[in-house]
Design a protein around this motif. Sequence first.
Motif, PDB file in Angstrom:
ATOM      1  N   LEU A 129     -83.313 -17.836  11.416  1.00  0.00           N
ATOM      2  CA  LEU A 129     -84.603 -17.541  10.878  1.00  0.00           C
ATOM      3  C   LEU A 129     -85.327 -16.642  11.704  1.00  0.00           C
ATOM      4  O   LEU A 129     -86.040 -15.521  11.297  1.00  0.00           O
ATOM      5  N   TRP A 130     -85.331 -16.720  12.968  1.00  0.00           N
ATOM      6  CA  TRP A 130     -85.842 -15.926  14.014  1.00  0.00           C
ATOM      7  C   TRP A 130     -85.281 -14.576  14.096  1.00  0.00           C
ATOM      8  O   TRP A 130     -85.913 -13.717  14.472  1.00  0.00           O
ATOM      9  N   ARG A 131     -83.816 -14.454  13.845  1.00  0.00           N
ATOM     10  CA  ARG A 131     -83.351 -13.283  13.968  1.00  0.00           C
ATOM     11  C   ARG A 131     -83.603 -12.270  12.786  1.00  0.00           C
ATOM     12  O   ARG A 131     -83.408 -10.963  13.016  1.00  0.00           O
ATOM     13  N   PHE A 135     -78.448 -14.387   6.437  1.00  0.00           N
ATOM     14  CA  PHE A 135     -77.504 -15.585   6.935  1.00  0.00           C
ATOM     15  C   PHE A 135     -77.397 -16.648   5.555  1.00  0.00           C
ATOM     16  O   PHE A 135     -78.228 -16.670   4.778  1.00  0.00           O
ATOM     17  N   ALA A 136     -76.426 -17.539   5.707  1.00  0.00           N
ATOM     18  CA  ALA A 136     -76.444 -18.649   4.659  1.00  0.00           C
ATOM     19  C   ALA A 136     -76.443 -19.882   5.593  1.00  0.00           C
ATOM     20  O   ALA A 136     -76.075 -20.118   6.688  1.00  0.00           O
ATOM     21  N   LYS A 145     -79.725 -19.584   1.106  1.00  0.00           N
ATOM     22  CA  LYS A 145     -78.877 -18.869   0.359  1.00  0.00           C
ATOM     23  C   LYS A 145     -78.858 -17.388   1.158  1.00  0.00           C
ATOM     24  O   LYS A 145     -80.114 -16.929   1.391  1.00  0.00           O
ATOM     25  N   ARG A 146     -77.943 -16.938   1.150  1.00  0.00           N
ATOM     26  CA  ARG A 146     -78.023 -15.484   1.668  1.00  0.00           C
ATOM     27  C   ARG A 146     -78.715 -14.518   0.885  1.00  0.00           C
ATOM     28  O   ARG A 146     -78.641 -14.401  -0.186  1.00  0.00           O
ATOM     29  N   THR A 147     -79.590 -13.760   1.740  1.00  0.00           N
ATOM     30  CA  THR A 147     -80.219 -12.584   1.129  1.00  0.00           C
ATOM     31  C   THR A 147     -80.232 -11.518   2.011  1.00  0.00           C
ATOM     32  O   THR A 147     -80.268 -11.449   3.075  1.00  0.00           O
TER      33      THR A 147
END
Length: 288
Positions: A129-131, A135-136, A145-147
Amino acid sequence: MKHGFIFTGTDPQLAVELAPLAEASGWDAFFVWEGIWATDPWATLAAAAMVTDRIRLGTMLTPVPRRRPWELAGQTMTVDRLSNGRVILSVGLGVPEEFEPRFWIFEDDPGRKVRAELLDEELELLQPLWRGEPFAYEGRHFHAKRTDSMLPPAIVQEPRIPIWVVGVWPRMKSMRRVARYDGWIPNYAPPGAGIDPNLQQRTYTPEIAAEAIAWIRAEREQAGLAERPFDILHEGTTSGTDAAADAAIVRPWADAGVTWWLESDWNVPADHVADYSRDRVRAGPPRF
């Protein structure tokens, strides 16, 4: 040893006043507490970030199992960017309902086991999340879910915002969690006793701290983490007026391997917190 001041009051304006005063008075970090139905600590720290340049900012501490990880990631990222990389995230399971019913007025305590599962999963989820990249994730309690759209900016600090974790010595599962991250906030459970905060304060000593610190170092070396920075905390109260007495309190902890002294006094009455905090911050940290 570095020194942080924990503001035990609730007034966000006073906290924002104290942060630059702490910076000017030689403190290395300024912390506010995070409650349930309370002053928003991250909004307060965002304001403090705009009036300071050097001092590190954080909570003492964030009950991560009570939070949604994507919201916590956004709040900490925002303050990290506003402060140009000065955020520390201090985390724990949260206070059990048996010790503080006030923190459980909106929901029931699911128990220590479930809160521990939530803490581990959320700390893992915070990393991607910090990057701010696609990602999933699929876990027991959370999924993502990947977005590729509306991605937030990344944090400033690399490889992550430092995460200080509450660990109960000598409970190995708790301590192994600590060793994976960036700092230890100590709890102590004497043999044959439960985790009682009052008992911990009476029985936790620099000698016990040194034993736990040696274990952490060995554990991190075995995991290939020995070269990465790691902090050891101790929270206590000094006068700010008697340098010799204050040094006598702090020195044994420094000798044991503590790297951060966190100054607090949770017994100051609410109507005296402002005067006490201004005076204690202005006096500066205990030195020896």
